[in-house]
Design a protein around this motif. Sequence first.
Motif, PDB file in Angstrom:
ATOM      1  N   ILE A 170       0.827  -1.286   0.242  1.00 19.16           N
ATOM      2  CA  ILE A 170      -0.054  -0.238  -0.099  1.00 19.16           C
ATOM      3  C   ILE A 170       0.789   1.198   0.047  1.00 19.16           C
ATOM      4  O   ILE A 170       0.529   2.287  -0.758  1.00 19.16           O
ATOM      5  CB  ILE A 170      -1.074   0.133   1.055  1.00 19.16           C
ATOM      6  CG1 ILE A 170      -1.765  -1.164   1.036  1.00 19.16           C
ATOM      7  CG2 ILE A 170      -1.636   1.395   1.435  1.00 19.16           C
ATOM      8  CD1 ILE A 170      -2.830  -1.406   2.238  1.00 19.16           C
ATOM      9  N   THR A 174       0.881   3.978  -3.068  1.00 14.41           N
ATOM     10  CA  THR A 174      -0.093   5.142  -2.796  1.00 14.41           C
ATOM     11  C   THR A 174       0.867   6.312  -2.113  1.00 14.41           C
ATOM     12  O   THR A 174       0.176   7.398  -2.251  1.00 14.41           O
ATOM     13  CB  THR A 174      -0.964   4.983  -1.700  1.00 14.41           C
ATOM     14  OG1 THR A 174      -0.344   4.287  -0.530  1.00 14.41           O
ATOM     15  CG2 THR A 174      -2.087   3.590  -2.164  1.00 14.41           C
ATOM     16  N   THR A 175       2.063   6.403  -1.539  1.00 18.33           N
ATOM     17  CA  THR A 175       2.743   7.309  -1.163  1.00 18.33           C
ATOM     18  C   THR A 175       4.058   7.629  -2.259  1.00 18.33           C
ATOM     19  O   THR A 175       4.601   6.936  -3.004  1.00 18.33           O
ATOM     20  CB  THR A 175       3.465   7.149  -0.039  1.00 18.33           C
ATOM     21  OG1 THR A 175       4.417   6.071   0.214  1.00 18.33           O
ATOM     22  CG2 THR A 175       2.304   6.437   0.908  1.00 18.33           C
TER      23      THR A 175
END
Length: 502
Positions: A170, A174-175
């Motif tokens: 994740i 996502t970052t």
Amino acid sequence: MTQLDLPDERRKSGVPRWPKATLGADLGASLVVFLVALPLCVGVAVASGVPAELGIVTGIVGGLLVGLLPGSTMQVSGPAAGLTVLVAAAVQQHGLGAVGVIVLGAGVLQIVLGVSRLGSWFRAISPSVVQGMLAGIGLVLILGQIYPVGGLAQPESTFAKLTGIPDLLIAVLTTPTGRSGLALAVLALVITAVWKKVPGKLSLVPGPLVAVVVTSALAALLVLPVQKVQVGSLLETIDPPGAADWGLLTDPAVLGSIVTFTLIASAESLFSAAAVDRMHDGPKTQYNKELVAQGVGNTVCGALGALPMTAVIVRSAANVQAGAKTKLSRVLHGLWLLLFVVLLPGVLSFVPTAVLAALLIQAGWKLLELRQVAALVREHRSEAFVLVLTTTAIVATDLLIGTLTGLAVAIVKTALEVSRLSVKAEHGDEQVRVQLRGNATFLRLPRLLDHLDQLPAGKHIHLDLTTLRHLDRACHQAVEHWAAQRRRSDGTVEVALPSQVR
């Protein structure tokens, strides 16, 4: 006779230790080794959870000190990726100060083993156990280093590393930090793979160094939001163990760590020596002297609070392939490391930790040696079982327990294979002749007694043990006891023993 072949008496009389004829080759090789060692020294330190400078300190000691000592000619010593798991665990459990105590203790123990001429015994360790040990280290190393790629701190336990993978995915997807780190890591791995095919003199430049330079420049130009290596003063980083740290020697866990470091570092160094000796035609490694040299290096590293060292196959292979002729190349590589960290320490602060993690993931992948594992499965399944069991035990528990488990299983497997026993019975009208071949040991005692108990009653039994290669006391007593019982019941028994036990 060349100066390389001169006996010790003439060297002592003033003949140069490093002849001028090989100076150019050694100088060029030292630069190649330095360029290979620099990113790996930093990467191993960061992965171990210690300041980056401590990895370079160990590299300097491995070059300037161990490089001068007798033992091996072409082997290059420094911090090894295979020990990052041990160092990281020691830092987490006992603190950074304890690492110096453990490394110094391991160094002293290595010196004792070398002086006691036990260095050659490390060559007797089952190759399957060693390969399984390295594969286990590789897996744990990969599991730990995938987290810095995504900008996350690696979990402490292997179980946490496995269960944390969904959160890592994740973060990577996502970052901004995760996406940038993944892109730089992939680019670094691609560069190292492609660089191996570069023709001409450019191929002498190490691929990992090219990967670090390109990705660091890219991260700086694009101002990517990635974590960078934190660099401090070399002198301020060196932190010898204090009085409180020496008190840890009363802790059984610390003593166990010292033994573990000793065994792993010694085995890795001496197995590396065997591999490096096959790469060149120069003087071969003197194992006991090499073990003493490694011990001296680790003793000094421990006193400085630095990382443990081993002989490293990557740097050693680069040294040979670059055309090194004498020990001068590995000594000079230590000098270049020292000059770099003194004159250009700020350069390291441009290096993304994700890139160093990628290089260590590559190192971990090489430790797996999947091709050799596949070949072992096809040719020797029992050896493959020992390898897989050792690897699994290391991943499931820790390095010491996993390695000891593999050694125990390898010993039992070897004992069973050595004690093969053939029992052949020829049945006649009034007599049964039983012939034993092979090695009759206590490990085969249940099978032997099963065969004897199945012999028909009322017949004369002739036990021929003369063709046995070995008959241990347990089997001898069991056979005599069985014969006595059969004589008391309903039959006659004649036992022909080997000449050595009559």
